[in-house]
Design a protein around this motif. Structure first.
Motif: not given
Length: 280
Positions: A215, A256, A259, A208-209, A222, A212-213
């Motif tokens: 986050r 995401v 995403g 996820f990080t 989310q 989402t660059k």
């Protein structure tokens, strides 16, 4: 109001009638060793944003068509709008009334929902089988009868209330263990929250990080979520997941928002004891 009949059914598909048979299904999807951002093929009957079924591939870069709104995209149990007599579709007002009638009994109030609060976890409402027009219930054939499904976490059992909307009474109560319909909205969210907080959710959090660059993943809100039940009576599993089926267990499909999908299908959340296990 008092129940006119009460029975107990063991874990068998036939005992709960069409409503539960429609809801029961297995996973049948390929799994990976860790959470990775790939294309996901959803099971044909995976519950989705509008609690409908879906099939076919879901591309990693494209989300399924958005059907509902809210902070988390999860399965929903709203009934379709339609007629209020005969075999016409249930209206939301009818579903709400059926739930209210079903919950009048003190026995259900002693149950627990997925969060451990008083009262059972609501799952679904569907029209009941037509009454036997040749037997003693022939005169009730025109009654508007529905089946309301709950899960009682206090006793790990499925509860079905057959409600007569015409008379405003509960006609029958059935309970079963080992039967696992699709998860509710709240169950899907709870499973995701447990996975996010667990050590086995490390791959999901990392992917996820990356997607989402930077986050941090801290909440089911989310993600877009789809869930399926997991039952070791129908699917093989390691010893750590051996109680799934007896316990309420869920596998998640996570995406995401706006995403990619993140593959978490090798992980199973046991909602009964609030633990996470790995299939492989």
């Amino acid at each position: 109001m008092t129940d006119q009949g009460e029975g107990r059914f063991l874990a068998r598909r036939g005992g709960f009638g069409r409503g539960v048979r429609r809801a029961l299904w297995g996973g049948g999807v390929a799994v990976a060793a860790t959470a990775v951002m790939i294309g996901i093929t959803l099971p044909r009957d995976a519950s989705g944003d509008d609690h409908s079924t879906t099939g076919g591939p879901a591309a990693a870069s494209g989300a399924p068509e958005r059907q509902g709104t809210g902070s988390a995209e999860v399965s929903r149990n709203d009934a379709p709008r339609g007629g209020q007599s005969g075999r016409g579709p249930l209206t939301k007002a009818e579903v709400d009334r059926a739930k209210s009638i079903a919950l009048r009994r003190d026995a259900l109030r002693s149950a627990e929902d997925v969060g451990g609060e008083r009262g059972p976890e609501y799952l679904d409402t569907d029209l009941a089988e037509p009454a036997d027009t040749t037997g003693p219930q022939a005169q009730a054939g025109e009654a508007r009868r529905v089946e309301v499904l709950f899960y009682d976490y206090g006793h790990d059992r499925l509860v079905k209330k057959t409600v007569n909307l015409t008379t405003g009474t509960v006609e029958r109560t059935d309970t079963a263990t080992g039967m696992q319909p699709p998860p509710s909205n709240d169950e899907t969210r709870q499973a995701a929250a447990l996975l996010i907080a667990d050590a086995l959710g490390k791959g999901l959090r990392a992917d996820f990080t990356a997607a989402t660059k930077g986050r941090e993943l801290t909440s089911p809100d989310q993600l877009r979520l789809r869930g399926i039940s997991f039952n070791t009576a129908e699917q093989s599993a390691p010893a750590g997941l051996g109680k799934c089926g007896e316990h309420r267990c869920v596998r998640l499909f996570t995406q995401v928002k706006d995403g990619p999908w993140i593959d978490t299908t090798n992980l199973v959340v046991d909602l009964s004891d609030r633990t996470v296990g790995r299939i492989h």
